[in-house]
Design a protein around this motif. Structure first.
Motif, short mmCIF file in Angstrom:
data_model
loop_
_atom_site.label_atom_id
_atom_site.label_comp_id
_atom_site.label_asym_id
_atom_site.label_seq_id
_atom_site.Cartn_x
_atom_site.Cartn_y
_atom_site.Cartn_z
N ASP A 87 0.89 -1.17 0.00
CA ASP A 87 0.00 0.00 0.00
C ASP A 87 0.92 1.22 0.00
O ASP A 87 1.36 1.70 1.03
N GLU A 137 -12.71 5.33 -2.54
CA GLU A 137 -12.41 6.28 -1.45
C GLU A 137 -12.08 7.67 -2.04
O GLU A 137 -12.54 8.69 -1.56
N GLN A 138 -11.27 7.67 -3.10
CA GLN A 138 -10.70 8.95 -3.56
C GLN A 138 -11.16 9.40 -4.94
O GLN A 138 -10.76 10.45 -5.39
N PRO A 162 -1.85 7.01 -0.67
CA PRO A 162 -3.32 6.99 -0.65
C PRO A 162 -3.92 6.60 -2.00
O PRO A 162 -4.93 5.91 -2.05
N GLY A 163 -3.27 7.03 -3.08
CA GLY A 163 -3.84 6.74 -4.40
C GLY A 163 -3.08 5.68 -5.19
O GLY A 163 -3.36 5.50 -6.37
N LYS A 201 -9.42 1.90 -3.08
CA LYS A 201 -8.82 3.24 -3.14
C LYS A 201 -9.58 4.14 -4.12
O LYS A 201 -9.78 5.33 -3.87
N ALA A 221 -7.53 5.99 -8.55
CA ALA A 221 -6.39 5.32 -7.93
C ALA A 221 -5.62 4.55 -9.01
O ALA A 221 -6.14 4.27 -10.08
#
Ligand code: NDP
Ligand code: PYC
Length: 336
Positions: free
Chosen positions: A72, A104-105, A75-76, A101, A108
């Motif tokens: 991981d 979430e964003q 974040p992206g 991901k 990704a």
């Protein structure tokens, strides 16, 4: 031609891979990919590819029991180190984190590193669109393609694939093409069948246009669309090579060192969540996308992948057929 059901084809593929020394997990992931290719009548990436999987293993250029490692990274960004195995199992390992991901964003990336690669990218794109996400994937290969204006192999056949999920159970909009005029696998199939190739696919060693597949395999493929395909191919070298800390097509070919194995490099896959981009306006804008597709079809044009989906429906009912010579080669490798 040799006719088989899809189930028989899967048994044959697994027998080949097991007999040659791939472990269960790798065998499962690899056979799924080649069966999907054969089912959709993408012959250059169907059962035929097993020959190269075996050659790659015999040359010591792939790890038969590789266990991918997931990192991981940001974040992206999720990275998967394929540990020298084929890319398919690495993709499977990274997919759940990529989609989480993206949700979430909104967007990704999955970077697969150190993988041996031969797949048709639509297989992976479909796994992402099946989850309601938009997808883009690309990778280098071996340096088999001359840049526009040049006359020596430098770029890979570098596929670019895109997928868009569609409502009401419709299959996704997907295109998936080599940035060379055609995948090299198709030229190999022409060579096996002693058939000339169309003008414009490639040049011989001396840089002359040729319709002889052997001469083009020994010379260079051309990019599709001249300088435009060439620029896309260079972009892919960059974003799925140095950007993700992996090899270019020229570096992959140098690593091959004449073995004739599948390319060894990385792959970049992006996922985007329409719901995160659009919120409460999701349905409205997805409907506008549908209007676009309808307008294309209304002109008598077809959407990319339509041929595949039609082939899929047919082969699921009627089975597949492959040249008898290929069937015999695979049976020998499976030690049947
Ligand atoms: P094609 O030229 O056969 O097809 C490219 C795309 O165009 C497909 O999505 C196809 O849909 C679509 N298409 C073809 N004709 C039409 C048409 N008349 N109207 C609308 N759409 C059309 O593929 P390539 O030879 O370029 O590539 C074949 C495969 O090889 C790809 O799956 C690619 O991922 C793979 N490949 C993999 C590499 C690797 O490094 N792993 C390297 C190079 C290629 P449809 O399928 O329905 O015909
Ligand atoms: O057909 O060009 C090709 C290819 C390269 C790697 C896998 N397929």
């Amino acid at each position: 031609m040799h006719r088989m059901s899809l189930e028989e084809a899967e048994v044959l593929a697994k027998a080949v891979l097991n007999a040659q020394g791939f472990n269960q997990e790798q065998t499962q992931a690899l056979s799924q990919a080649v069966i999907a290719g054969q089912r959709d009548e993408c012959h250059s990436h169907g059962l035929y590819r097993l020959l190269n999987c075996v050659k790659t293993l015999a040359a010591g250029k792939v790890v038969a029991n590789a266990q991918p490692e997931v990192h991981d990274h940001a974040p992206g960004i999720v990275r998967v180190d394929a540990k020298g195995g084929f890319s398919q199992l690495a993709f499977e390992a990274g997919l759940p984190i990529l989609t989480a991901k993206a949700r979430e964003q909104g967007i990704a990336a999955l970077a697969i590193n150190h993988c041996v690669h031969f797949s048709a990218l639509w297989v992976e794109i479909e796994a992402i669109t099946d989850q309601g996400l938009v997808a883009l994937a690309c990778n280098p290969s071996h340096a088999w393609v001359a840049p526009a204006g040049g006359n020596r192999p430098l770029l890979g056949t570098n596929p670019l694939a895109f997928g868009w999920p569609r409502p009401n159970g419709q299959p996704p909009f997907i295109f998936d093409f080599a940035t060379s005029a055609i995948a090299r696998g198709d030229i190999e199939l022409h060579h096996r069948e002693n058939k000339p190739i169309p003008e414009g696919w490639g040049i011989d060693r001396l840089g002359q246009h040729s319709q002889n597949p052997a001469d083009v395999l020994d010379g260079a493929l051309l990019t599709f669309g001249g300088h435009k395909g060439s620029a896309l191919s260079i972009m892919i070298e960059l974003i799925a090579g140095p950007l993700i800390g992996d090899l270019t097509s020229a570096e992959s070919l140098a690593y091959d060192d004449g073995a004739g194995a599948s390319p060894y490099h990385g792959e970049l896959i992006l996922a985007m969540d329409p719901e995160r981009f659009l919120g409460s306006t999701l349905e409205d804008y997805m409907a506008r996308a549908e209007d676009l597709f309808s307008s294309i079809i209304a002109q008598g044009a077809r959407l990319p992948s339509q041929r595949r989906y039609t082939a899929r429906q047919r082969t699921q009912k009627e089975g597949i057929s492959i040249p008898e010579s290929l069937y015999q080669e695979l049976s020998r490798l499976a030690r049947l």
